[in-house]
Design a protein around this motif. Structure first.
Motif, short mmCIF file in Angstrom:
data_model
loop_
_atom_site.label_atom_id
_atom_site.label_comp_id
_atom_site.label_asym_id
_atom_site.label_seq_id
_atom_site.Cartn_x
_atom_site.Cartn_y
_atom_site.Cartn_z
N THR B 467 0.59 -1.34 0.04
CA THR B 467 0.40 -0.07 -0.30
C THR B 467 0.51 1.15 0.13
O THR B 467 0.68 2.35 0.06
CB THR B 467 -0.93 0.20 1.36
OG1 THR B 467 -0.19 -0.05 2.40
CG2 THR B 467 -2.22 -0.95 1.16
N TYR B 506 -2.46 -0.61 -7.15
CA TYR B 506 -3.44 0.61 -6.08
C TYR B 506 -3.17 2.08 -6.84
O TYR B 506 -2.96 3.10 -7.60
CB TYR B 506 -1.94 0.78 -5.08
CG TYR B 506 -2.56 1.33 -3.80
CD1 TYR B 506 -3.59 1.80 -2.96
CD2 TYR B 506 -1.59 2.00 -2.91
CE1 TYR B 506 -4.33 2.40 -2.26
CE2 TYR B 506 -2.20 3.52 -2.32
CZ TYR B 506 -2.85 3.10 -1.79
OH TYR B 506 -3.63 3.91 -0.45
N SER B 538 -10.61 4.73 -2.63
CA SER B 538 -8.83 3.56 -2.51
C SER B 538 -9.74 2.16 -3.24
O SER B 538 -10.18 1.80 -3.37
CB SER B 538 -8.76 3.16 -1.74
OG SER B 538 -9.08 2.18 -1.18
N ILE B 540 -7.30 -1.81 -4.77
CA ILE B 540 -6.23 -1.97 -4.76
C ILE B 540 -6.45 -3.45 -5.25
O ILE B 540 -7.22 -4.71 -4.63
CB ILE B 540 -5.19 -1.96 -3.64
CG1 ILE B 540 -3.30 -2.61 -3.50
CG2 ILE B 540 -5.70 -2.93 -2.52
CD1 ILE B 540 -2.82 -2.32 -2.78
N LEU B 541 -5.93 -4.13 -5.60
CA LEU B 541 -5.57 -5.44 -6.52
C LEU B 541 -5.60 -6.32 -5.47
O LEU B 541 -4.21 -6.12 -4.44
CB LEU B 541 -4.96 -6.24 -7.76
CG LEU B 541 -5.38 -5.37 -8.97
CD1 LEU B 541 -4.67 -5.97 -9.95
CD2 LEU B 541 -6.49 -5.47 -8.99
N SER B 553 -9.87 -5.22 -4.48
CA SER B 553 -10.07 -4.57 -2.99
C SER B 553 -10.60 -3.54 -3.28
O SER B 553 -9.80 -2.25 -3.25
CB SER B 553 -9.26 -4.96 -1.75
OG SER B 553 -9.30 -4.00 -0.51
N TYR B 555 -12.67 -0.15 -1.44
CA TYR B 555 -13.50 1.24 -0.11
C TYR B 555 -13.64 2.65 -0.36
O TYR B 555 -12.77 3.46 -0.92
CB TYR B 555 -11.87 1.41 0.91
CG TYR B 555 -12.22 1.68 2.07
CD1 TYR B 555 -13.38 0.98 2.91
CD2 TYR B 555 -12.23 3.76 2.63
CE1 TYR B 555 -13.63 1.89 3.66
CE2 TYR B 555 -12.66 3.68 3.68
CZ TYR B 555 -13.20 2.70 4.29
OH TYR B 555 -13.55 3.62 5.50
N GLU B 557 -16.05 6.40 1.25
CA GLU B 557 -16.19 6.55 1.81
C GLU B 557 -16.48 7.92 0.94
O GLU B 557 -16.61 8.90 0.17
CB GLU B 557 -15.23 7.74 3.19
CG GLU B 557 -14.48 6.84 4.30
CD GLU B 557 -14.03 6.99 5.53
OE1 GLU B 557 -14.97 8.33 5.60
OE2 GLU B 557 -13.18 6.87 5.44
N THR B 587 -18.60 2.64 2.18
CA THR B 587 -18.25 0.29 2.28
C THR B 587 -19.17 0.01 4.12
O THR B 587 -19.92 -0.79 3.50
CB THR B 587 -16.93 0.64 2.18
OG1 THR B 587 -16.18 1.00 1.27
CG2 THR B 587 -16.84 -1.19 2.30
#
Lengths: 279, 641
Positions: B467, B506, B538, B540-541, B553, B555, B557, B587
């Motif tokens: 990350t 990412y 965000s 990211i694999l 993945s 996420y 807000e 999420t």
């Protein structure tokens, strides 16, 4: 007439100085300020016989003679800050004149402090969080989230618990613990370690690798809402993997047992007996 | 605590002795009783807000000058003890040329009884989850400087932190997880003694500190939890525990040295440096016993009891040094150049002895008991070197600006023990990373209008954690306008971060802004309202362990925060009311609103009454068991002199 007044004022000033009156001759007009200032830390820390007002306002004889407010030095803004820093600019805990983010952004001493008539400690105009919020509104908003460090009016925490507004040595003006570590471990002592088996995320990153320090909508102030997502983002052996192993295939994420990694890996900050953080 | 309580009492006694001789100390005390009602989830409420019925010290403030021989100034403030979830007491006193004293006591109640987080039994409606804690953290801080302002002044400090907690956790054993209950206790003493040197052009402090931390963790099987989380048989056998016990004792010693120096040999040059060295050593002992019907795929055995003992010793010698030179240039410009270096070397050793008794193989053959010994050595070395240079301008009329460059070199050497490695790869080795950061800012101030802008760009050559970002850009803006009775302030921030290495993907971005309007139409009355919006995304694999398939993945807000309020103060009469609502459609969606009102009325001769009412309402999207509505009423008796 003006010359006569100036001579009279100067003589009066000399006479009052010799009488060791710390607020003379200013108190003849500014009696309320002088009375209030008697308990001010600046007055209390002044040397005996010193002219307290002059140390910041300079020679006020012309102002005293004419009453002209333009003839007295009133420290404010950048020049006022320089004057404050002539005393408060050296030593541990004081302001870094150049390294300070507030001064660089033209937020000078008088934005938060008032020399006369402060009700708060440290001559603050208001309580620290009330002073920080107007400029840091987005950060103040993070403390309104459901899981947050509590900055309530009676609470034990305030912005300056972690940040040094005068310029700490780290990023975001963060304070350090007494031992030079991240300020978080000053309270979260059980997470401090050292651990024989330390979680890599903390060892090569920091607490903020996984946690949002001000507040979060996620439990434990985590940066992700689901535990397995948080862990897998580092623990995926795909692409340029970095530090973080791929979990073995028996971790079947279709089962809730495995979606909640910390059900088994309970000691996720570090352990002294379990290399896999199981206890 | 036994040591700290006399210290607290001694300091308060000393302060009171001074007050007896002081001239007219100003006192403000507000004390009352509060009632809290919660409908819905008590567990979520306690994890988030955690106010309780009972006496509440709303506020105590005492300011005194001229305390005879004891002090020139004394300031005491306290608040929050009782029904509130945290409290604070602060005492600051000084006597010119004799001493400066600061004392602080904080108490935090830390409760975590979460319903839907790390809860494998959520689908079965088992609430709260299996990891709960109900603890108290107390911290005491005392700092004393003797003969402040003299050429040499001694410094003394003491910090004590203690945390007591009880709760539940789980243990993974024999192919199942079992619920445990128990308690934890940890405390830390930290002494400092040093000297400060005040020479005007040179200020320096050298401090030697000693920190000791010890603690104990004791857990046993939660009543009725012997069946474990997995109700299905494993290899046709029920996995269960009939008894379990674990005790861990920890002792850490950490001597440390800190030196700080600030020198201003000439008016145009200032030098500051800081060095901290710490050499902590931790020793831990663990004993664990379990009995029941258990399975180990690794040993290919069923077994009836398990014993573990562990002995660990860890050192983590570390130091941090930094130096900075500030140079005033012609025309009011200033240049700051700094260098900092940080080094940490962790060396861990752990001897773990496991004993599996009553073992039979999977075909039912009775075999010998199995003993396993792990002597693990681990090591992590971290080095960070950072160089910075910043140029600051003077104010050109209403404008000033600054520009900065920093480069950080990081090196990590991670040497895990072979036992730590389950799936080979990415658990050790040498990692390096260089991050370059350019930043700059501008400030504009004219009359009642001010504007601040700052921009930052980070570029990294490689990552250490997946990350970590390779490119980050952040732009921040702040503006304020004051005109007569009106104040308007706004802030905004936009951040883009990415690490688009193949297979990593990412990409994160966030945008938030907020604005506040404040009106002061009549001196005793202030009205305010604010509105803000935030948006964070965000992606990211990640690779699923069970299928090795790659997926994103995500996420998110996405929400708003609205607030409004009014405050009135005229003489002894004061009132305040406010409302706020936080909405997130991301999420983990939720609505969180708060409403409060407070009224203060005078009675006679400094006495007054106060009343406070507050409502918190939390609604979690798609998971109503976590919702709650809490109301709090507080009646106060106020005294002011």
């Amino acid at each position: 007439m003006r010359v006569a007044l100036a001579i009279f004022a100067s003589l009066a000033l000399v006479a009052l100085v010799s009488a060791e009156e710390p607020f003379a001759p200013c108190n003849s007009c500014h009696d309320d300020l002088a009375k209030a200032f008697a308990s001010n830390p600046h007055a209390l820390s002044a040397e005996k016989g010193a002219q307290v007002c002059q140390s910041c306002h300079g020679d006020g004889s012309q102002h005293a003679a004419s009453g002209d407010p333009g003839l007295i030095e009133v420290p404010k803004g950048a020049s006022g800050a320089s004057q404050c820093l002539s005393c408060h600019g050296a030593g541990e805990g004081f302001v870094d004149p150049q390294g300070n983010a507030h001064l660089r952004a033209a937020v000078t001493c008088d934005a938060c402090h008032t020399v006369h008539g402060a009700r708060e400690h440290e001559l603050l105009k208001a309580q620290p969080e009330q002073l920080c919020a107007p400029c840091h509104r987005n950060v103040a908003g993070q403390f309104r989230k459901p899981f947050a460090h509590k900055l309530e009016r009676r609470g034990a925490m305030e912005c300056v618990s972690c940040h040094n507004p005068h310029g700490g040595s780290g990023a975001s003006s963060l304070k350090q613990s007494r031992t030079g570590e991240t300020v978080c471990v000053s309270c979260h002592v059980d997470k401090r370690g050292p651990f024989a088996f330390e979680h890599g995320a903390a060892a090569v990153g920091s607490c903020t690798t996984c946690h949002q320090p001000h507040g979060s909508g996620n439990p434990k102030q985590l940066v992700r809402a689901q535990v397995d997502r948080l862990c897998l983002e580092c623990h995926s052996g795909v692409g340029n993997p970095g530090l973080g192993s791929q979990p073995p295939s028996f971790h079947d994420l279709r089962s809730p047992r495995y979606r909640n990694c910390t059900t088994c890996h309970v000691a996720i900050h570090g352990s002294n007996s379990s290399p896999l953080f199981l206890r | 605590m036994k040591k700290a309580t006399p210290l607290l009492l001694a300091i308060l006694f000393w302060a009171c002795t001074g007050l007896a001789t002081a001239q007219e100390p100003s006192v403000s005390l507000s004390l009352g009783y509060q009632w809290v009602t919660v409908s819905g989830s008590q567990d979520t409420y306690r994890s988030q807000v955690d106010e309780d019925d009972g006496l509440v010290l709303d506020q105590l403030r005492l300011r005194s000058t001229d305390g005879g021989e004891l002090y020139d100034t004394l300031f005491l403030s306290a608040g929050g003890f009782g029904g509130a979830s945290s409290g604070r007491l602060q005492l600051v006193a000084s006597r010119r040329g004799t001493y400066n004293l600061r004392f602080g006591y904080n108490r935090f109640r830390r409760v975590s009884t979460l319903l839907d987080f790390a809860n494998p039994l959520q689908a079965s409606q088992v609430f709260p989850g299996q990891h709960t804690g109900d603890g108290l953290l107390d911290t005491f801080d005392l700092d004393v400087e003797v003969f402040p302002g003299k050429v040499i002044s001694p410094l003394f400090a003491y910090r004590y932190a203690r945390e007591r907690s009880q709760g539940t956790t789980t243990i993974h054993l024999g192919q199942d997880e079992f619920l445990l209950s128990g308690r934890t206790f940890s405390r830390s003493h930290d002494f400092q003694a040093g000297l400060a040197l005040h020479l005007g052009f040179l200020e320096a402090t050298v401090v030697q500190g000693w920190r000791n931390q010890d603690g104990e963790v004791v857990f046993g099987l939660f009543p009725g939890a012997g069946g474990g989380n997995n109700s299905r048989p494993v290899l046709d056998r029920d996995v269960r525990l009939s008894s379990y016990g674990r005790k861990t004792s920890l002792d850490t010693d950490a001597p440390y040295t800190t030196a700080v120096v600030t020198a201003r040999p000439w008016k145009f040059l200032r030098f500051s440096g800081r060095y901290v060295y710490q050499d902590p050593q931790a020793d831990e002992r663990l004993t664990e016993q379990a009995a029941g019907s258990l399975v180990s795929f690794k040993l290919q055995r069923f077994f009836q009891s398990f014993q573990e003992s562990a002995l660990a010793k860890t050192t983590a010698q570390n130091w941090r040094g930094e130096g900075k030179v500030e140079l005033a240039l012609p025309a009011g410009f200033a240049l700051t150049a700094g260098y900092s270096e940080r080094h940490r070397e962790l060396s861990g050793w752990s001897l773990v002895q496991d004993l599996y008794l009553g073992a039979v193989n999977f075909s039912g053959e009775r075999g010998a008991d199995i003993a396993k010994l792990l002597a693990a050595r681990t090591g992590i070395q971290r080095e960070d070197k950072e160089s910075t240079a910043t140029l600051t301008s003077p104010t050109f009329g209403p404008v000033s600006f600054w520009a900065s460059f920093a480069t950080t070199d990081q090196q990590f050497l991670v040497a895990p023990d072979a036992r730590e490695i389950v799936v080979p790869g990415n658990q050790g080795g040498r990692f390096t990373r260089q991050v370059d950061r350019w930043s700059g800012g501008l400030a504009f101030k004219l009359g009642g209008f001010s504007l601040g802008l700052d921009y930052r760009k980070d570029e990294a050559d490689r990552l250490v954690l997946r990350t970590d970002v390779s490119d980050l850009q952040r732009l921040r803006a702040r503006a304020a306008f004051r005109w007569g009775i009106l104040e308007l302030a706004a802030t905004g921030e936009k951040l883009d971060a990415e690490n688009n290495l193949p297979g990593n993907g990412y990409d994160a971005s966030s945008k938030d802004w907020s604005a506040e309007l404040r009106l002061n139409p009549w001196e005793p009355l202030t009205l305010w309202g604010s509105y803000g919006s935030f948006e964070t995304d965000s992606a990211i694999l990640v690779r699923r362990p069970e299928t090795f398939e790659t997926e994103a993945s995500l996420y998110r807000e996405d929400g708003t925060l609205a607030e409004a309020g009014l405050a009135y103060r005229r003489g002894e009469v004061a009132g305040e009311a406010g409302w706020s609502k936080f909405e997130n459609q991301g999420t983990r969606g939720y609505d969180f609103s708060r409403l409060y009102a407070r009224l203060e009325l005078p009675l006679q001769q400094g006495l007054g009454l106060g009343f406070e009412a507050a409502r918190s309402k939390y609604q979690q999207t798609g998971f109503s068991p976590a919702d709650y509505e809490a109301k709090r009423y507080l009646f106060l008796l106020r005294y002011q002199k």
